[in-house]
Structures are given as C-alpha cells and as structure tokens.
Motif scaffolding. Structure first.
Motif, mmCIF file in Angstrom:
data_model
loop_
_atom_site.group_PDB
_atom_site.id
_atom_site.type_symbol
_atom_site.label_atom_id
_atom_site.label_comp_id
_atom_site.label_asym_id
_atom_site.label_seq_id
_atom_site.Cartn_x
_atom_site.Cartn_y
_atom_site.Cartn_z
ATOM 1 N N CYS A 123 0.822 -1.207 0.000
ATOM 2 C CA CYS A 123 0.000 0.000 0.000
ATOM 3 C C CYS A 123 0.858 1.258 0.000
ATOM 4 O O CYS A 123 0.506 2.263 -0.628
ATOM 5 C CB CYS A 123 -0.942 -0.011 1.201
ATOM 6 S SG CYS A 123 -2.219 -1.293 1.115
ATOM 7 N N ALA A 126 1.961 1.612 -3.585
ATOM 8 C CA ALA A 126 0.851 1.949 -4.480
ATOM 9 C C ALA A 126 0.419 3.398 -4.328
ATOM 10 O O ALA A 126 0.115 4.079 -5.319
ATOM 11 C CB ALA A 126 -0.325 1.012 -4.214
ATOM 12 N N PRO A 130 2.033 5.390 -7.879
ATOM 13 C CA PRO A 130 1.026 4.675 -8.686
ATOM 14 C C PRO A 130 1.424 4.550 -10.151
ATOM 15 O O PRO A 130 0.986 3.620 -10.831
ATOM 16 C CB PRO A 130 -0.233 5.528 -8.517
ATOM 17 C CG PRO A 130 0.265 6.893 -8.134
ATOM 18 C CD PRO A 130 1.497 6.650 -7.327
ATOM 19 N N PHE A 134 0.685 0.226 -11.613
ATOM 20 C CA PHE A 134 -0.508 -0.263 -12.296
ATOM 21 C C PHE A 134 -0.332 -0.498 -13.787
ATOM 22 O O PHE A 134 -1.302 -0.650 -14.518
ATOM 23 C CB PHE A 134 -1.669 0.689 -12.040
ATOM 24 C CG PHE A 134 -1.910 0.907 -10.568
ATOM 25 C CD1 PHE A 134 -2.164 -0.165 -9.729
ATOM 26 C CD2 PHE A 134 -1.838 2.168 -10.020
ATOM 27 C CE1 PHE A 134 -2.368 0.026 -8.376
ATOM 28 C CE2 PHE A 134 -2.039 2.373 -8.662
ATOM 29 C CZ PHE A 134 -2.306 1.293 -7.848
ATOM 30 N N TYR A 296 -7.422 1.107 -7.086
ATOM 31 C CA TYR A 296 -6.179 0.365 -6.970
ATOM 32 C C TYR A 296 -6.383 -1.081 -7.407
ATOM 33 O O TYR A 296 -7.379 -1.721 -7.068
ATOM 34 C CB TYR A 296 -5.648 0.416 -5.540
ATOM 35 C CG TYR A 296 -5.210 1.792 -5.118
ATOM 36 C CD1 TYR A 296 -4.008 2.322 -5.563
ATOM 37 C CD2 TYR A 296 -6.008 2.569 -4.270
ATOM 38 C CE1 TYR A 296 -3.600 3.588 -5.189
ATOM 39 C CE2 TYR A 296 -5.607 3.833 -3.890
ATOM 40 C CZ TYR A 296 -4.404 4.343 -4.349
ATOM 41 O OH TYR A 296 -4.017 5.607 -3.971
#
Length: 331
Positions: A123, A126, A130, A134, A296
């Motif tokens: 987390c 992320a 980001p 992703f 997410y």
C-alpha cells in the motif's frame, strides 16, 4: 496411548517463516521464466533491505539481533511479488524499509504488529508511486536487470473489469500465469500447490480463505461487472456473463495469492478460531468493495489493513459465553 494415531506438531514461528520463504521460491522461478532475471534481483534487494533494517533496529535498541527471528525476509518477499517486474529498485527498497521499520519495529517486533507487513509495504508503494504500480510488462518481453525502457507494457485485467469490459485471457494462461500482472501472483496452479503444502503443515486454517473466497464469489456472481447481465436475452447468456465475472474476479488481482500468503498471518488474524470464517467473509466483502469502487489494482491489500483493525472486535464477538451459576441467598 492411542495406537495408530498420529499427532502433527504445530510448526514454530521460525519454521513457519522458513516455509513461507520456501514456498515463495516456486513463484519466483515462474516470474524469472516469464520476465528474466530482474524479479530475482528485485527480491534480493528486498531481502538485503529487510536484513539491514533488522540489524539497524537491534543496534538502535542496544540489543544483539535475534538470529532465529526472521519474519522480515518472508514479508519482504511476499510484498515484492505483488509488484510488476518493471518496478524501480528504490520503490522496493523504500516499501521494504517501511514494512520493517514502521510496520514491525514500531509496534514491538514480530507478533505484536496490528497490520499485515506485506500489505502495508504494498500500500505504501501503491499510494506513493502509482505510475509504476498499475502498468505491467507483457510476459517474455525484453526487461533488463537495470533498464526497463524496452519492455512492452499492458493494462491489467482489473482495468478491463473496472470499465465494464471482459479481459481476453484464455483459461490456460490464467492457470499458468501467462498474462500481464504482478510478477508473482499470476501462476494459479503454483499458488494452489503452495496452499496444499501450507495446509499439510498446519500453517493455514481453511476457514479464513473459505470465508474470503466465498464472499468474493457471491459478490462477483450476483453483481458481475462484465457487460450488462440484466439485459441478457437468454439464460445461457446470463450464466456466461456471471461465470466470466467469477473467473476473472477470483483468478486475477492477486486474490488467490492473498488467500494463501496474506490473510492467514497469525499476528493479524483473530485469535479465536470461531471468528476465522467471519473474518474471512468480512475481508472478502471489503476486498470486493475496494475492487468495485476503488482505483487500486490489488485492492485486497487495502482491505487487509482495514479488516486487521477488526480482529479484536471479532474475537470478542465470537468469544464463548461463560455459564456461571449464580449463588442463591443463604448458600
């Protein structure tokens, strides 16, 4: 003496951490097969960072490091395999340092932390980076150990589901991990084999993953994100859309990986075995909420951090009631 009965000894914390590392290795081998040597180097960087942080904490506290306490290494490895193979090294190093220094050491070390270490590390990465999390490299693409400029990138299955589309991945590729995704979480057959090993070693309780997967299954079946099932003209079309929804929701997004390597952590799950199934079910519902309404990809990690805070409440809720007979006057 009961002849013929075999009693399995529960593994110690050291043995459980060792088995976790042992089970991560097949997934790492698959990742190296799909993406080259870079996943191995990323995992090595995570292990070195975790070990250095453990020694740093011991030095700051004025104690000699306990050589039998090795929980940071499996936590770092499990977290790293949640990331794409193109992730920069500094992201892995920073996320590993956070999970050891903030998630573990700040709460008193192994067994005392309230939040899952690997989920916390993921987390952190992320939320902070980001743009690197992703986008996933296509398997067998050109990924160098130190350069990822030539890698062919693709959106994850989560992106297709989030816009109401249907990912185009054959079932064989889903089972073997031959599609763009987190480098260690796509090989479903290997993950199932790891789950069988953990179960035989009595290191996971089936009640938690059963509640988790059942809740995810029911949400995906009743509220599919693929197409518009309510406008389907035939029963077969409705069944097909719901089946595809269940397949992609459960087999992508690190769902099975989390059910084996994350949600059974003895430090963050409830202490009361009666609460295990409910804990898994709440975690499954929360995970699907993050997947349906969040942005997410691996929403299960955020769900784990949230539901970890409820472990104590579930313990109290499912605690057996004491049946005490009140003494009558004069007795």
């Amino acid at each position: 003496m009961n002849a013929g009965k075999v009693y399995l000894k529960m593994p110690t914390a050291h043995e459980a951490n060792r088995d976790m590392v042992f089970m991560v290795l097949p997934l790492l081998v698959m990742a190296c097969y799909l993406y080259g040597a870079r996943p191995a180097v990323l995992c090595a960087a995570a292990v070195v960072t975790a070990t250095v942080c453990d020694y740093l904490v011991a030095w700051l506290r004025g104690f000699q490091r306990d050589q039998t306490e090795n929980s940071s290494v499996p936590a770092a490895l499990v977290m790293t395999l949640l990331l794409p193979a193109t992730i920069p090294y500094y992201v892995v190093v920073t996320a590993t340092a956070v999970l050891v220094l903030v998630g573990k050491a700040a709460f008193g070390g192994w067994g005392n932390y309230p939040f899952h270490l690997s989920a916390l590390g993921y987390c952190t990465a992320a939320v902070s980076w980001p743009e690197h999390i992703f986008q996933y490299p296509v398997p067998y693409t050109d990924i160098g150990v130190f350069s990822t400029e030539n890698a062919t990138m693709a959106d994850s299955a989560f992106h297709s589901l989030s816009v109401g589309g249907m990912p185009n991945v054959r079932m064989t590729n889903l089972l073997l991990g031959n599609y763009a995704g987190p480098m260690g979480t796509t090989a479903i057959l290997v993950i199932i084999a790891c789950a069988m090993y953990f179960w035989m070693r009595r290191e996971i309780d089936l009640a938690i993953p059963a509640g988790f997967l059942l809740a995810c299954f029911l949400v995906a079946l009743v509220f599919p994100r693929i197409g518009n099932v309510w406008e389907a003209t035939s029963l077969y079309e409705q069944f097909y859309l719901r089946y595809q929804s269940v397949k992609y929701e459960l087999l992508t997004g690190a769902m099975l990986y989390a059910s084996v390597f994350l949600i059974n952590d003895p430090s963050t799950r409830p202490r009361n075995r009666r609460a295990y199934f409910a804990y898994g079910a709440v975690l499954g519902l929360t995970t699907m909420a993050f997947r349906y309404f969040g942005s997410y990809d691996i929403g299960v990690c955020f769900a784990i951090l949230l539901v970890n805070a409820l472990s104590g409440c579930l313990d109290r809720l499912f605690a057996p009631k004491a049946h005490k007979k009140e003494a009558l006057p004069g007795e």
